[in-house]
Design an enzyme around this catalytic site. Structure first.
Site, PDB file in Angstrom:
ATOM      1  N   GLU A 162       0.624   4.026   8.937  1.00  0.00           N
ATOM      2  CA  GLU A 162       1.632   3.025   9.258  1.00  0.00           C
ATOM      3  C   GLU A 162       2.182   2.422   7.976  1.00  0.00           C
ATOM      4  OE1 GLU A 162       2.895   2.336  12.450  1.00  0.00           O
ATOM      5  OE2 GLU A 162       4.223   1.801  10.805  1.00  0.00           O
ATOM      6  N   LYS A 221      -0.698   7.324   1.991  1.00  0.00           N
ATOM      7  CA  LYS A 221      -0.729   5.922   2.420  1.00  0.00           C
ATOM      8  C   LYS A 221      -1.362   5.046   1.332  1.00  0.00           C
ATOM      9  CE  LYS A 221      -1.085   2.189   4.803  1.00  0.00           C
ATOM     10  NZ  LYS A 221      -0.260   1.460   5.716  1.00  0.00           N
ATOM     11  N   CYS A 277      -3.850  -5.091   3.270  1.00  0.00           N
ATOM     12  CA  CYS A 277      -3.781  -3.702   2.800  1.00  0.00           C
ATOM     13  C   CYS A 277      -3.941  -3.511   1.295  1.00  0.00           C
ATOM     14  CB  CYS A 277      -2.448  -3.100   3.207  1.00  0.00           C
ATOM     15  SG  CYS A 277      -2.389  -2.692   4.947  1.00  0.00           S
TER      16      CYS A 277
HETATM   17  C1  UDX Z   1       2.019  -3.625   2.890  1.00  0.00           C
HETATM   18  C2  UDX Z   1       3.004  -2.469   2.704  1.00  0.00           C
HETATM   19  O1  UDX Z   1       4.265  -2.994   2.253  1.00  0.00           O
HETATM   20  C3  UDX Z   1       3.178  -1.716   4.007  1.00  0.00           C
HETATM   21  O2  UDX Z   1       4.030  -0.605   3.829  1.00  0.00           O
HETATM   22  C4  UDX Z   1       1.807  -1.246   4.470  1.00  0.00           C
HETATM   23  O3  UDX Z   1       1.904  -0.575   5.696  1.00  0.00           O
HETATM   24  C5  UDX Z   1       0.852  -2.415   4.602  1.00  0.00           C
HETATM   25  O4  UDX Z   1       0.788  -3.130   3.374  1.00  0.00           O
HETATM   26  P1  UDX Z   1       2.133  -6.085   3.930  1.00  0.00           P
HETATM   27  O5  UDX Z   1       0.780  -6.278   3.323  1.00  0.00           O
HETATM   28  O6  UDX Z   1       2.334  -6.442   5.352  1.00  0.00           O
HETATM   29  O7  UDX Z   1       2.589  -4.553   3.796  1.00  0.00           O
HETATM   30  O8  UDX Z   1       3.199  -6.942   3.097  1.00  0.00           O
HETATM   31  P2  UDX Z   1       4.071  -6.717   1.778  1.00  0.00           P
HETATM   32  O9  UDX Z   1       5.454  -7.087   2.102  1.00  0.00           O
HETATM   33  O10 UDX Z   1       3.860  -5.391   1.173  1.00  0.00           O
HETATM   34  O11 UDX Z   1       3.509  -7.854   0.800  1.00  0.00           O
HETATM   35  C6  UDX Z   1       2.191  -7.831   0.285  1.00  0.00           C
HETATM   36  C7  UDX Z   1       1.960  -9.013  -0.634  1.00  0.00           C
HETATM   37  O12 UDX Z   1       2.692  -8.867  -1.846  1.00  0.00           O
HETATM   38  C8  UDX Z   1       2.403 -10.365  -0.040  1.00  0.00           C
HETATM   39  O13 UDX Z   1       1.448 -11.350  -0.336  1.00  0.00           O
HETATM   40  C9  UDX Z   1       3.708 -10.626  -0.739  1.00  0.00           C
HETATM   41  O14 UDX Z   1       4.011 -11.990  -0.801  1.00  0.00           O
HETATM   42  C10 UDX Z   1       3.427 -10.039  -2.117  1.00  0.00           C
HETATM   43  N1  UDX Z   1       4.662  -9.682  -2.843  1.00  0.00           N
HETATM   44  C11 UDX Z   1       5.502  -8.712  -2.371  1.00  0.00           C
HETATM   45  C12 UDX Z   1       4.976 -10.330  -4.038  1.00  0.00           C
HETATM   46  O15 UDX Z   1       4.224 -11.208  -4.486  1.00  0.00           O
HETATM   47  N2  UDX Z   1       6.106  -9.971  -4.713  1.00  0.00           N
HETATM   48  C13 UDX Z   1       6.956  -9.005  -4.268  1.00  0.00           C
HETATM   49  O16 UDX Z   1       7.960  -8.745  -4.939  1.00  0.00           O
HETATM   50  C14 UDX Z   1       6.653  -8.361  -3.051  1.00  0.00           C
END
Ligand code: UDX
Ligand code: ADP
Length: 463
Positions: A162, A221, A277
């Site tokens: 996913e 993944k 994740c």
């Molecule tokens: C992630 C992956 O994006 C997704 O494809 C996978 O299936 C699951 O893991 P998720 O953990 O839901 O998704 O959120 P994501 O948007 O990736 O953000 C992860 C963390 O990174 C958050 O705490 C977010 O705030 C942080 N982040 C993200 C930053 O600090 N800066 C950024 O530029 C982007």
């Protein structure tokens, strides 16, 4: 083979939204989501869609349309396995907290339990789809359990990781960049792959559906999450240098993001990445590399986590040193507890670790988060075992609105980038605070000019 009945084991952040969208897009397929957690299943079935166990923009509408038509939530795991031709495994695979690989390897006990249950119940051939993030070659373990303990029925194992991100899960499922399906290269394996391709083809253009062998799919993944997390750690590493040199990390990010080879996404400096994740998957990658004796590969990726831990700790230290090296009994307001905006998920949220450091200094923390319940905040802190549950309850209070949370506070720490924070009456918030009043913006969400006009001392990551 055309699938008419799908079962999904695990009604969490992955299983729930994914199955809701499959059911909505494929009204001819009956989709049953099962979970051992009765409380969670009841919440999925609650008449008021506001009470669903997971908050995701757009999810309530999808559930409302499909639920009762061809989407069902149940605790009857055996019946759903028996009826389905295709079974998705979407149970949690947290980092192991015990034994070999403690703190690094993924804990596969829930996956194994699922495999054993399928083996016990199945009376007809099944396609089993790994949806949870799994270490490479988990499929072979699942297959071994199924074929050695089963009732002589045949299984095909597929990997269909996913890629949805929380907060945008429904949009990501509607318009995925790609759908990845890994399967056996045998002709039976390829038939199973095609059965799943057919399901996604109901709404995803076929050129976006990528098929590979099982091991490539499983490893992709982990690799995707490691690359994304690495970008965040890279920009966060530069944020500290920006603070020393007078460069502004937002300007640096914009300047490099315009290079089409680098691209603009995932370059937002922050108090650190969280979520279920990134950390788990990188630790898993590190563990796998180590287990093959690849020390350099392991330490290369481990550095992404080390940087992230440093960023969280550095943020807390900055608050303490700015508040004259003591925060004991000082009220510090937290805006946001979730690991990112538009979700009620708090797993590995930076807020937890910043709070932990400040509570060790006996600060009084006042939290406002639009979607996270106070019980969840206490559970997150209790899990760290730094203090007793009683002390956590004494030191941290949740407020139903931001103005009360900030009333009488010495400082505000912004931990989540909720959009609503931008539209607050900051003048009013400022008036209610002790002076000098500080804002520590861990997400670069606030308009610095406006804040300067009303007298806040403003510190943002990377500025
Ligand atoms: C992630 C992956 O994006 C997704 O494809 C996978 O299936 C699951 O893991 P998720 O953990 O839901 O998704 O959120 P994501 O948007 O990736 O953000 C992860 C963390 O990174 C958050 O705490 C977010 O705030 C942080 N982040 C993200 C930053 O600090 N800066 C950024 O530029 C982007
Ligand atoms: P994710 O973010 O991966 O979806 P969650 O923790 O939100 O993780 O969801 C996983 C769900 O799987 C939980 O609701 C848990 O109760 C469920 N689960 C775990 N093991 C089993 C099992 N053997 N049978 C049924 N459900 C299970």
């Amino acid at each position: 083979m055309t699938i008419k009945n799908i079962c999904c084991i695990g009604a969490g952040y992955v299983g729930g939204p994914t199955m809701a969208v499959i059911a909505q897009k494929c009204p001819h397929i009956k989709v049953t989501v099962v979970d051992v957690n009765e409380h969670r299943i009841n919440a999925w079935n609650s008449a008021n869609v506001e009470d669903l166990p997971i908050y995701e923009p757009g999810l309530a509408e999808v559930v409302q349309e499909a639920r009762g038509r061809n989407l069902f939530f149940s605790t009857n795991v055996d019946q759903a396995i028996d009826e389905a031709e295709m079974i998705f495994i979407s149970v949690n695979t947290p980092t192991k907290t015990y034994g070999a690989g403690k703190g690094m390897a993924a804990d596969l006990k829930y996956i194994e339990l699922c495999a054993r249950q399928i083996a016990k119940v199945a009376k007809s051939d099944k396609i089993v789809v790994e949806k949870s993030t799994l270490p490479v070659r988990t499929a072979s373990a699942i297959k071994e359990i199924l074929t050695n303990t089963g009732n002589g029925v045949r299984y095909q194992i597929l990997s269909n990781p996913e890629f949805l991100a929380e907060g945008t899960a429904v949009a990501d499922l509607f318009h995925p960049d790609r759908v990845l399906i890994g399967g056996d290269t045998t002709s039976d394996g390829q038939k199973a792959v095609q059965a799943l391709v057919e399901i996604y083809a109901n709404w995803v253009p076929t050129e976006k559906i990528l098929t590979t062998n099982l091991w490539s799919s499983e490893l992709s993944k982990l690799t995707a999450n490691a690359f994304l997390a690495q970008r965040v750690s890279s920009i966060n590493a530069l944020s500290e240098l920006c603070e020393k040199t007078g460069a502004d990390v937002n300007e640096v990010a914009q300047a490099i993001g315009l290079d089409s080879r680098i691209g603009p996404k995932f370059l937002k400096a922050s108090v650190g990445f969280g979520g279920s994740c990134f950390q788990k998957d990188i630790l898993n990658l590190v563990y796998i590399a180590k287990s093959y004796g690849l020390e350099e590969v392991a330490s290369y990726w481990e550095q992404v986590i080390i940087m992230n831990d440093h960023q969280k700790r550095r943020f807390a230290k900055n608050i303490i040193s700015t508040l004259y090296n003591t925060v004991a009994s000082k009220k510090i307001a937290f805006l946001g507890w979730a690991f990112k905006k538009d979700t009620n998920d708090t797993r590995e949220s930076a807020a937890i670790y910043v709070a932990d450091d400040l509570l060790n200094e006996q600060a009084a923390i006042a939290v406002y988060d639009p979607k996270v319940k106070v019980q969840q905040m206490y559970a997150d802190l209790d899990y760290l075992e730094s203090r007793t549950a009683v002390d956590n309850q004494k030191l941290l209070t949740a407020y139903p609105n931001p103005y009360d949370a900030c009333q009488g506070a010495h400082a505000i720490a912004v931990l989540t980038e909720w959009d609503e924070f931008k539209s607050y009456d900051w003048q009013k918030i400022y008036e209610g605070m002790l002076k000098p009043a500080f804002v520590f913006d861990g997400r670069n969400v606030l308009d610095q000019k406006a804040l300067e006009q009303i007298g806040f001392v403003y510190k943002a990551i990377g500025k």
